[in-house]
Design an enzyme around this catalytic site. Structure first.
Site, PDB file in Angstrom:
ATOM      1  N   CYS A  63      17.185  12.736  65.242  1.00 27.05           N
ATOM      2  CA  CYS A  63      16.407  13.497  65.765  1.00 27.05           C
ATOM      3  C   CYS A  63      16.939  14.357  66.869  1.00 27.05           C
ATOM      4  CB  CYS A  63      15.213  13.037  65.978  1.00 27.05           C
ATOM      5  SG  CYS A  63      14.400  12.312  64.302  1.00 27.05           S
ATOM      6  N   LYS A  78       5.272  19.333  68.223  1.00 29.37           N
ATOM      7  CA  LYS A  78       5.197  18.579  66.908  1.00 29.37           C
ATOM      8  C   LYS A  78       3.829  18.555  66.536  1.00 29.37           C
ATOM      9  CE  LYS A  78       9.578  15.994  67.429  1.00 29.37           C
ATOM     10  NZ  LYS A  78      10.001  15.970  68.678  1.00 29.37           N
TER      11      LYS A  78
END
Length: 419
Positions: free
Chosen positions: A167, A339
């Site tokens: 990520c 997010k």
């Protein structure tokens, strides 16, 4: 003889996100606190523990590629080429006077062509055992192919490779691009990342790890960073592209400068396959490294776009690290996890979150952390998580964090451009 490091600026942006298929649509969605989560449409998820994700809306490859060409690219490469094209157009990098030998592409992805791999292997095992594989099977799935496609589209012959750090992949791509340019090895680099693994293998694999939220009855409120009832992240897909350019090169071209990249840092947790260091040691080191690289003090940062995935352990360790790095200044910072709106784009997360950080600096605005319902006593209530509503304040510099499975950490700092 040591050469002085060159200044590096941002001259172009491109984005395909669950909130919109352009930079302006993405920013508008962020500032309005829009959730990109909904039921999965890319495959039948009815038997999966998690049946929702943050998919792109209205993305049709044939709007950008002819049918024959589209079939040669996995979805993650399609997204890469489209986002990069937006950024190249924004920065006017197609000028014939540009030396294409000194324009590169550094692109990140955590997983690459998983959909291609899954489909090809499935077709083989459902067949009669005769090996009938697509001749584009390997070129479609390898992670470096996206940067290759971008370079071939424009004839850019400078440094060209892929970064892979789960990520943190696209943040590492940005940092590598920054380093190549400031060392004088390139005039401009397209950097960023893309990911497209909302498929049976992707969702099933993360379900098996118990990493995903299973809030199927309320997908739009499932991504809940820092909330007491957070139960995992929401998978997203998309791409983000940033044009980094040597300052004098941009000035000679007369191109508007959006912001300046100030520094970047990298570190490892050296702790666990998937869990963060319990004391946030890797997160502490990477933010400290980024500040030192930028020659900035903690007090110079106004906003942190946190990794903030909405997992029980990850959110806690990151905030602990922030408080250790920033001390009393942590209470003056804005912190937010975008997010909560976009979901987690895995290897592309760093790219779109870097864009959010750049736009925060440009617009003096902080996108919110949405879906906050219940305070978690694990977090200091005096910290400003920018819950549920965007805030406006001067943002001179913003830091963006990304942390990946395997303990990979990368942070990058953007600041206002001053001639």
């Amino acid at each position: 003889m040591n050469k002085p490091l060159k200044r590096v600026v941002v001259t172009g942006l491109g984005a395909l996100t669950p909130l919109g298929n352009s930079v302006s649509a993405y920013w508008e969605g962020l500032m309005n606190g829009v959730s990109g989560a909904d039921s999965i449409t890319l495959f039948d998820a009815s038997k999966f523990k998690t049946q929702f994700a943050c998919e792109l809306k209205g993305f049709n490859p044939e709007d950008y590629f002819d049918r024959k060409e589209a079939r040669k690219l996995d979805r993650f490469s399609q997204l890469a080429v489209v986002a990069a094209s937006q950024a190249v157009e924004h920065a006017k990098l197609t000028d014939e006077a540009i030396n294409k030998d000194r324009v590169g592409v550094i692109w990140g992805s955590g997983i690459g062509g998983m959909t291609t791999f899954m489909e090809e292997v499935r077709n083989f095992y459902l067949g009669d055992g005769t090996p009938r594989f697509n001749p584009f099977f390997i070129p479609k799935l390898i992670l470096d192919i996206a940067s290759g496609h971008i370079s071939m589209k424009y004839g850019f012959r400078g440094p060209n490779f892929a970064t892979v750090s789960a990520c943190a992949s696209s943040t590492n791509a940005i940092i590598d691009a920054y380093n190549y340019i400031r060392l004088g090895k390139a005039d401009a680099i397209i950097c960023g990342g893309s990911e497209a693994v909302i498929n049976e293998a992707g969702v099933g694999g993360f379900n098996a790890m118990k990493a995903l939220s299973e809030r199927n009855d309320a997908p739009k409120t499932a991504s809940r960073p820092f909330d007491l009832d957070r139960d995992g992240f929401v998978m997203g897909e998309g791409a983000g592209a940033i044009i980094l350019e040597e300052y004098e090169h941009a000035i000679r071209r007369g191109i508007p400068i959006i912001a300046e990249i100030a520094g970047g840092g990298a570190s490892a947790d050296a702790h666990h396959l998937t869990a963060p260091h319990p004391e946030g040691l890797g997160a502490y080191n990477v933010m400290k490294n980024a500040l030192e690289d930028a020659e900035m003090r903690p007090e110079d940062i106004d906003y942190i776009n946190v990794h903030g995935t909405s997992t029980p352990l990850g959110d806690i360790s990151e905030v602990a690290a922030i408080q250790k790095v920033f001390g009393e200044h942590a209470y003056k910072l804005n912190i937010s996890s975008t997010k909560s709106m976009t979901g987690h784009l895995l290897g592309a997360a760093g790219a779109i979150e870097a864009i959010a950080s750049i736009l925060s600096v440009v617009n003096n605005a902080i996108p919110p952390t949405i879906n906050h319902f219940t305070d978690d006593p694990a977090f200091d209530s005096k910290l400003n998580f920018t819950f549920n509503k965007a805030q406006h304040k001067e943002v001179k510099a913003a830091l963006s964090n990304t942390f990946g499975f395997g303990g990979h950490n990368a942070s990058v700092i953007f600041k206002k451009y001053e001639p």
